[in-house]
Structure formats: structure tokens, C-alpha cells
Design a protein around this motif. Structure first.
Motif, PDB file in Angstrom:
ATOM      1  N   GLN A  26      26.365  51.023  44.697  1.00  0.00           N
ATOM      2  CA  GLN A  26      25.982  51.905  43.604  1.00  0.00           C
ATOM      3  C   GLN A  26      27.131  52.059  42.614  1.00  0.00           C
ATOM      4  N   GLY A  27      26.797  52.551  41.434  1.00  0.00           N
ATOM      5  CA  GLY A  27      27.798  52.809  40.409  1.00  0.00           C
ATOM      6  C   GLY A  27      27.269  53.850  39.445  1.00  0.00           C
ATOM      7  N   PHE A  28      28.084  54.179  38.446  1.00  0.00           N
ATOM      8  CA  PHE A  28      27.702  55.159  37.439  1.00  0.00           C
ATOM      9  C   PHE A  28      27.636  54.463  36.081  1.00  0.00           C
ATOM     10  N   ASN A  29      26.548  54.704  35.328  1.00  0.00           N
ATOM     11  CA  ASN A  29      26.421  54.106  34.009  1.00  0.00           C
ATOM     12  C   ASN A  29      27.190  54.927  32.979  1.00  0.00           C
ATOM     13  N   GLU A  30      27.077  54.526  31.705  1.00  0.00           N
ATOM     14  CA  GLU A  30      27.843  55.177  30.656  1.00  0.00           C
ATOM     15  C   GLU A  30      27.449  56.636  30.453  1.00  0.00           C
ATOM     16  N   ASN A  31      26.280  57.023  30.955  1.00  0.00           N
ATOM     17  CA  ASN A  31      25.842  58.416  30.863  1.00  0.00           C
ATOM     18  C   ASN A  31      26.194  59.226  32.108  1.00  0.00           C
ATOM     19  N   GLY A  32      26.940  58.606  33.027  1.00  0.00           N
ATOM     20  CA  GLY A  32      27.318  59.289  34.249  1.00  0.00           C
ATOM     21  C   GLY A  32      26.221  59.343  35.282  1.00  0.00           C
ATOM     22  N   GLU A  33      25.158  58.542  35.102  1.00  0.00           N
ATOM     23  CA  GLU A  33      24.032  58.546  36.034  1.00  0.00           C
ATOM     24  C   GLU A  33      24.246  57.486  37.112  1.00  0.00           C
ATOM     25  N   LEU A  34      23.898  57.839  38.339  1.00  0.00           N
ATOM     26  CA  LEU A  34      24.052  56.929  39.468  1.00  0.00           C
ATOM     27  C   LEU A  34      22.960  55.859  39.425  1.00  0.00           C
ATOM     28  N   TYR A  35      23.343  54.609  39.646  1.00  0.00           N
ATOM     29  CA  TYR A  35      22.354  53.533  39.680  1.00  0.00           C
ATOM     30  C   TYR A  35      22.766  52.495  40.721  1.00  0.00           C
ATOM     31  N   THR A  36      21.835  51.635  41.093  1.00  0.00           N
ATOM     32  CA  THR A  36      22.080  50.589  42.083  1.00  0.00           C
ATOM     33  C   THR A  36      22.520  49.314  41.382  1.00  0.00           C
ATOM     34  N   ARG A  37      23.725  48.837  41.680  1.00  0.00           N
ATOM     35  CA  ARG A  37      24.284  47.652  41.032  1.00  0.00           C
ATOM     36  C   ARG A  37      23.884  46.357  41.740  1.00  0.00           C
ATOM     37  N   ASN A  38      23.835  46.416  43.040  1.00  0.00           N
ATOM     38  CA  ASN A  38      23.558  45.201  43.818  1.00  0.00           C
ATOM     39  C   ASN A  38      22.936  45.621  45.140  1.00  0.00           C
ATOM     40  N   LYS A  39      21.939  44.876  45.591  1.00  0.00           N
ATOM     41  CA  LYS A  39      21.258  45.250  46.825  1.00  0.00           C
ATOM     42  C   LYS A  39      20.861  44.004  47.598  1.00  0.00           C
ATOM     43  N   LYS A  40      21.118  44.018  48.896  1.00  0.00           N
ATOM     44  CA  LYS A  40      20.685  42.949  49.791  1.00  0.00           C
ATOM     45  C   LYS A  40      19.717  43.534  50.810  1.00  0.00           C
ATOM     46  N   THR A  41      18.712  42.767  51.161  1.00  0.00           N
ATOM     47  CA  THR A  41      17.754  43.216  52.168  1.00  0.00           C
ATOM     48  C   THR A  41      17.735  42.241  53.346  1.00  0.00           C
ATOM     49  N   TYR A  42      17.374  42.757  54.501  1.00  0.00           N
ATOM     50  CA  TYR A  42      17.407  41.991  55.749  1.00  0.00           C
ATOM     51  C   TYR A  42      16.172  42.342  56.569  1.00  0.00           C
ATOM     52  N   LEU A  43      15.735  41.402  57.414  1.00  0.00           N
ATOM     53  CA  LEU A  43      14.505  41.584  58.189  1.00  0.00           C
ATOM     54  C   LEU A  43      14.718  41.105  59.615  1.00  0.00           C
ATOM     55  N   PHE A  44      14.201  41.867  60.568  1.00  0.00           N
ATOM     56  CA  PHE A  44      14.231  41.465  61.974  1.00  0.00           C
ATOM     57  C   PHE A  44      12.911  41.859  62.618  1.00  0.00           C
ATOM     58  N   ASN A  45      12.290  40.920  63.311  1.00  0.00           N
ATOM     59  CA  ASN A  45      11.021  41.163  63.986  1.00  0.00           C
ATOM     60  C   ASN A  45      11.263  41.249  65.489  1.00  0.00           C
ATOM     61  N   ASP A  46      11.027  42.402  66.055  1.00  0.00           N
ATOM     62  CA  ASP A  46      11.250  42.644  67.482  1.00  0.00           C
ATOM     63  C   ASP A  46      10.031  42.153  68.275  1.00  0.00           C
ATOM     64  N   LEU A  47       9.932  40.848  68.403  1.00  0.00           N
ATOM     65  CA  LEU A  47       8.739  40.241  68.991  1.00  0.00           C
ATOM     66  C   LEU A  47       8.560  40.602  70.459  1.00  0.00           C
ATOM     67  N   ASN A  48       9.674  40.854  71.183  1.00  0.00           N
ATOM     68  CA  ASN A  48       9.590  41.137  72.615  1.00  0.00           C
ATOM     69  C   ASN A  48       9.679  42.631  72.931  1.00  0.00           C
ATOM     70  N   ASN A  49       9.539  43.466  71.917  1.00  0.00           N
ATOM     71  CA  ASN A  49       9.561  44.924  72.109  1.00  0.00           C
ATOM     72  C   ASN A  49      10.826  45.395  72.824  1.00  0.00           C
ATOM     73  N   GLN A  50      11.968  44.836  72.458  1.00  0.00           N
ATOM     74  CA  GLN A  50      13.228  45.189  73.121  1.00  0.00           C
ATOM     75  C   GLN A  50      13.838  46.479  72.576  1.00  0.00           C
ATOM     76  N   TYR A  51      13.531  46.799  71.308  1.00  0.00           N
ATOM     77  CA  TYR A  51      14.260  47.883  70.642  1.00  0.00           C
ATOM     78  C   TYR A  51      13.271  48.926  70.089  1.00  0.00           C
ATOM     79  N   GLN A  52      12.448  49.452  70.991  1.00  0.00           N
ATOM     80  CA  GLN A  52      11.353  50.310  70.567  1.00  0.00           C
ATOM     81  C   GLN A  52      11.542  51.787  70.946  1.00  0.00           C
ATOM     82  N   LYS A  53      12.732  52.193  71.365  1.00  0.00           N
ATOM     83  CA  LYS A  53      12.934  53.588  71.731  1.00  0.00           C
ATOM     84  C   LYS A  53      12.807  54.484  70.506  1.00  0.00           C
ATOM     85  N   PRO A  54      12.160  55.637  70.634  1.00  0.00           N
ATOM     86  CA  PRO A  54      12.006  56.545  69.492  1.00  0.00           C
ATOM     87  C   PRO A  54      13.353  57.133  69.046  1.00  0.00           C
ATOM     88  N   LEU A  55      13.446  57.441  67.769  1.00  0.00           N
ATOM     89  CA  LEU A  55      14.613  58.104  67.193  1.00  0.00           C
ATOM     90  C   LEU A  55      14.457  59.611  67.364  1.00  0.00           C
TER      91      LEU A  55
END
Length: 484
Positions: A354-383
Motif C-alpha cells: 500500500q501507499g499514499f497518493n498525493e491527496n494523502g489517501e491510502l491505496y493499493t500499489r501492488n498485489k499478488k494473489t495465491y491459491l491452494f486447493n486442500d484436496l485431501n481435507n488436511q487443513y480443515q480445522k475451524p478458526l
């Protein structure tokens, strides 16, 4: 007689050169017409061709200037000054005094030189490229309304189609938004049908910032370290006021219940972590189950002498641990957020600077996304809870830039025959028709209706109809008029 032509060069919104003031006289300034490339089709047994597509290409600006000086030394200084003005890796702006309300965006590509040289004068000819084949107005026009039930009329006086930017602020929930023009329309989301019920898919159940209310001593041990030291606050951010001691990672850790056990959830942690004075540091947010055991974490870590920040996203079940993101970040510091979303077997994560523009407003400069499919139900404990830890390593100097700015926890709901709201009161959608991008609260929003299109304003009146009107608090249109 000296030419009356003149122009100004603008970079970073500042006039850096007035050609007359530096003693350069413009003999000619010519904007070439754009080249139009055409894709043609030939068909058997049909004379001639069919026109499949037409595309305007870049244009060129040819400028001839006379340089005059009082001495050979002054001439050499002016010559190099002119080279500095026009040589640029970036696009810059030219404004002619003949039409001071319009600007030309150009870049330098071809070489240029001075001819007809004498010790004290010479003629400079150069060609600049216009990537955008249109001239544009210097200023941006805008119109806004608080009554979305009445059609909005946007009047464009430019001679070329102009891409607008529309901003919509919501005053309530909606499952869709329409901006309908004379010939095209833009839609995001989808209106509910008679057998569908709109619902809020994500509900914030915790937003933790600037307070230690309900935080308790953590039962978990931070990975690879010891739990020691104390937390404090600085400008509402969580910081470590003391780190204790340890041979490896050491620092304070706290935990807080989210109030329920959630099978599907989103946890977003905002960080401010960087390298300074040889420090090794990490800021971590842990995902915990009902027993207080770690089921995942989000972390920003400085572990190398060179000071790079690593982004880590982990999920686990006891000793079964999977780092499905371990990424050296693009920036020297990490001021942004990391999130993880679990919906069924699918984990979706993101890391955003994130960063601040010329008006002092917060904005997202760069974003990466990632994906994982838990096919074997290994990581299914509730939060059931979240924890936080800020650490230093060994005897390295304590960090001065290692903060957890905020932690948000959302419950993800599902509803049979339901259709998700795309936004709630206060959400802001921005439709940038020039860049062909849609943003929700300054982040890319991908739920554009398949049949809708980004469109341009035509010359004259453009009538826009907004829908649903009762969900819109304010609508604003902005545009920079274009000219052929």
C-alpha cells in the motif's frame, strides 16, 4: 524576424522549460496525422476486400527550433540544456501557447541533432512520438449528483471519443450496479431473480486495532522462538516495547478469541515491516483453533543482512505444515496487508503493498494473489482465535520498523438460493473506462457482467441512467476531453 511560436515542457506536473525564456525560437511545430492500420479480408469469388478492423496508431510531432547564443560557451550550455529537456525515459507533456488549454503527451524515441552550426547558433530538428494519438484538455471536468433517480447528463465538448471515470458511493447493500449509456452499459454483479435472496456473504466479526481489550497471554509458542517481552501501541499500531532475550527468535505474543468457531473465514493482517540498523525482525499473525493450537499464520519477515522482506503464508494441522506462500517481496519494506481466505477446500491468499497518493489517501500499489486447493481435507480445522507476535532474532539490534497495524476477521456465509451483495453502505466503486479497470475501495474488482462494456463519451450530451438508484449515495463522473 523571430518566430512567435512557443511551447512549454511539463514533467511531474511542473513546467520545466519555456523555450523563449531559454533563448530558443520555434520555427515550426507540426503534428502529423495518425496512421490508421486496417485489417482486410479477401473472400473467394468476391471482388475487392472486406474491412475487418481499423486501429489508430501513434502520431508524431516534428519540431524545428533555432538556438541563438552570445558566445560559443553559452551555445554549448544551451545545447546540453535542450538535450536534458527532451531526453526522458518517461512520457512528458508539451503545451503550445497557441492552444494553452490542450496538452500533448509525448516521448523521445529517435535521435536528434543540431545542423547549420556556427560557433553561436544552430538549427535543432527533432521528432517526438505521441503514444496517445489524441490531444487532451489540461484540466479534468467533473459532475456529481446525490439523486441517482434522475438521469445524469455529461456534456463533452471534445472532438474525439473520451474515456470517463465513474465513481459510485453506496448508501446501502446491493447485489448489482448499472451505469447505462446511450449505446453501451456497464454492470457489475447480478440482479437477484424472484427465487433468489440477496445476502451479505462476508461479515466482519473482529477488527482489532489500537486496543488491548480482550487480548490475553498466548498459549502458543511462536515458531522457532520463545514468548517474551511486552506489547505496546504507537499511533494505534501494535509494537513490541520490549523483546526479552533469546538465542533465536524472541518477542511478545498475545491471543484473542473471535467469538465463535468458523469453518469458512477471511483473516487480513496489516503490517509495516522494514529493515534498519542491521535488525532482523518479523511480525506475525497466527490462526488458532479452539484449543489455542496454530492452524496457520501470516508473516512479514526480515531475516537477511541485505534487508529484504519475505512474505509467508502458512496453513497446518499439528505437525503437518504447509507454506503455500514464501515470497521475497518486491519492495525494500512491506507496508501493506496479507490475507488468507478459506472457503470449503479452497484457500485464497493475497499480499498487497500500500501507499499514499498525493491527496494523502491510502491505496493499493501492488498485489499478488495465491491459491491452494486442500484436496485431501488436511487443513480443515475451524478458526476460533487469532494471535500476534513481533520478534527480533538473537543479539541483533532491536527493530524500529516492525508493526502490526490492524487485524480483521470475517465470517464467510453461504445461503441456499442466495445471491451475494457486491457492496455495503460506504463502499466506493470506481469505473476507469480508459484503463478498462474496476476498483472497489481502491482494489481491483473482477465481477463485471459478461455482456457489459467499457465505453467512451461522444461529443455533445451523454445521458447516463443509474440503477439501483436507492442504493447509490453519490455518483461522480470525471473526464479529460480529447481532440483529434
Amino acid at each position: 524576424m523571430k518566430s512567435q511560436y512557443n511551447f512549454y515542457v511539463v514533467k511531474d506536473n511542473k513546467i520545466i522549460a519555456d523555450m523563449h525564456e531559454i533563448g530558443v525560437w520555434v520555427e515550426s511545430f507540426h503534428i502529423l496525422s495518425p496512421n490508421i492500420s486496417r485489417e482486410k479480408l479477401k473472400t473467394k469469388n468476391r471482388p475487392g476486400i472486406l474491412l475487418a478492423n481499423s486501429q489508430q496508431e501513434e502520431r508524431y510531432v516534428d519540431i524545428v527550433m533555432q538556438i541563438e547564443a552570445d558566445s560559443t560557451k553559452q551555445f554549448d550550455e544551451k545545447k546540453h540544456h535542450i538535450y536534458d529537456i527532451f531526453f526522458s525515459d518517461e512520457l512528458f507533456i508539451i503545451i503550445r501557447d497557441l492552444v494553452p488549454d490542450r496538452q500533448i503527451e509525448v516521448m523521445q524515441e529517435e535521435y536528434y541533432d543540431i545542423s547549420n552550426l556556427t560557433p553561436e547558433d544552430g538549427e535543432l530538428s527533432l521528432r517526438l512520438t505521441m503514444p496517445n494519438p489524441y490531444l487532451e484538455a489540461n484540466s479534468i471536468k467533473e459532475i456529481s449528483t446525490l439523486d441517482a433517480s434522475v438521469p445524469v447528463i455529461v456534456q463533452s465538448t471534445g472532438t474525439a471519443p473520451t474515456p470517463p471515470t465513474f465513481t459510485v458511493t453506496l448508501n446501502g447493500p446491493t447485489e448489482f450496479l448499472d451505469i447505462i449509456g446511450d449505446e453501451d452499459y456497464m454492470r457489475i454483479g447480478s440482479p437477484s431473480q424472484v427465487d433468489e435472496t440477496p445476502f451479505q456473504k462476508k461479515e466482519t466479526i473482529k477488527s482489532l486495532k489500537g486496543s488491548f481489550v480482550e487480548w490475553t497471554s498466548a498459549l502458543f509458542t511462536p515458531d522457532g522462538g520463545v514468548k517474551t517481552g511486552e506489547f505496546g501501541l504507537a499511533s494505534q499500531d501494535y509494537i513490541a516495547t520490549s523483546y526479552g532475550t533469546g538465542n533465536a527468535w524472541h518477542g511478545p505474543a498475545l491471543a484473542q478469541s473471535v467469538g465463535s468457531a468458523e469453518d469458512d473465514y477471511l483473516v487480513r493482517a496489516y503490517f509495516n515491516v522494514g529493515s534498519n540498523n542491521g535488525a532482523r525482525t518479523r511480525a506475525e499473525v497466527y490462526l488458532l483453533d479452539e484449543a489455542g493450537l496454530i492452524i496457520g499464520k501470516l508473516a512479514a519477515v526480515v531475516r537477511r543482512a541485505s534487508g529484504e522482506v519475505d512474505i509467508e503464508i502458512n496453513i497446518r494441522n499439528g505437525s503437518d505444515s504447509h507454506f503455500f506462500v514464501s515470497d521475497k517481496w518486491n519492495y525494500k519494506e512491506f507496508f501493506g496487508y496479507i490475507d488468507i481466505q478459506k472457503e470449503g477446500n479452497v484457500f485464497t491468499a493475497a499480499a498487497a503493498q500500500q501507499g499514499f497518493n498525493e491527496n494523502g489517501e491510502l491505496y493499493t500499489r501492488n498485489k499478488k494473489t495465491y491459491l491452494f486447493n486442500d484436496l485431501n481435507n488436511q487443513y480443515q480445522k475451524p478458526l476460533a482465535a487469532v494471535g500476534m507476535h513481533i520478534g527480533s532474532y538473537g543479539s541483533h539490534p532491536f527493530p524500529t520498523q516492525s508493526r502490526i497495524r490492524r487485524i480483521d476477521v470475517q465470517r464467510i456465509k453461504d445461503q441456499p438460493n442466495g445471491i451475494e451483495y457486491i457492496g455495503q453502505a460506504g463502499d466506493v466503486f470506481r469505473f476507469d473506462h480508459g484503463q478498462e479497470a474496476i476498483y472497489k475501495n481502491d482494489e481491483l474488482f473482477m465481477r463485471k457482467d459478461f455482456g457489459s462494456r467499457f465505453f467512451h463519451l461522444k461529443k455533445g450530451d451523454n445521458v447516463l441512467v443509474l440503477n439501483p438508484a436507492n442504493a447509490i449515495q453519490e455518483f461522480k463522473a470525471e473526464w479529460r476531453e480529447r481532440y483529434k
